[in-house]
Structures are given as C-alpha cells and as structure tokens.
Write an enzyme that holds these catalytic residues in place. Structure first.
Site: not given
Length: 99
Positions: A65, A70
């Site tokens: 990410c 994430r």
C-alpha cells in the site's frame, strides 16, 4: 512468511523475476504511481475478490500500500484464506519509490 524490503524486491525485479505484486491502495493512488507489473485490488474490495487470486494460492504474493498498514491487513486476510506465501512490502510504495 517474512516480509520483503523494497531493496530486495528491486533486486529481484532487476534480475528478471516477476513476482505477483498486489497493490491494495485506492485506484486514484495507483494512478499517481505504481510498481511495474502490480495488480490493483483496493483493500476494501479484497474480501470480494479473493476468488480471483485462487490460482495463486501457493505462489508468493507481495502486497503493498502507501506505507505498509493496509497491506499488513491484506496479508492477514489472505493468510486467513489459505494463502501461504504472502509478504508485505515494508514501508509500502513510498519506500519503494524512494529507492
């Protein structure tokens, strides 16, 4: 499986390796810059798209990410669904492009 540094990924790419790279950022982030050969599946849609990755269940998958948060979540999700070789790109895209 251990995570991967941007340096290791770049070395492997320079050697001609083409690992599966999964970008879990939003499409607008991907449009601003991307890792060559990566596939964009935003984290919010990943649970609905796991079936699309089934052919790669036993392959190494590198998730990234922007900064690593994430993609750590994506790694956990994929691991829970039986993917056994998932690696998080440490520092995310920002660290990769800074190399």
């Amino acid at each position: 499986m251990n995570d991967i540094t941007p340096e290791e990924l770049k070395q492997r790419q320079a050697a001609g390796e083409t690992p599966i790279i999964l970008d879990v950022r939003e499409p607008w982030e991907n449009e601003e810059g991307r890792i060559e050969g990566s596939q964009n599946i935003p984290l919010g849609t990943l649970p609905d798209k796991i079936a699309e990755l089934e052919d790669h269940k036993d392959a190494e998958i590198i998730v990234h990410c922007k900064g690593g948060g994430r993609s750590a979540t994506a790694k956990a999700l994929l691991t829970q669904h039986g993917f056994s070789h998932v690696r998080n790109l440490l520092g995310g895209y920002n660290a990769y492009k800074a190399q």
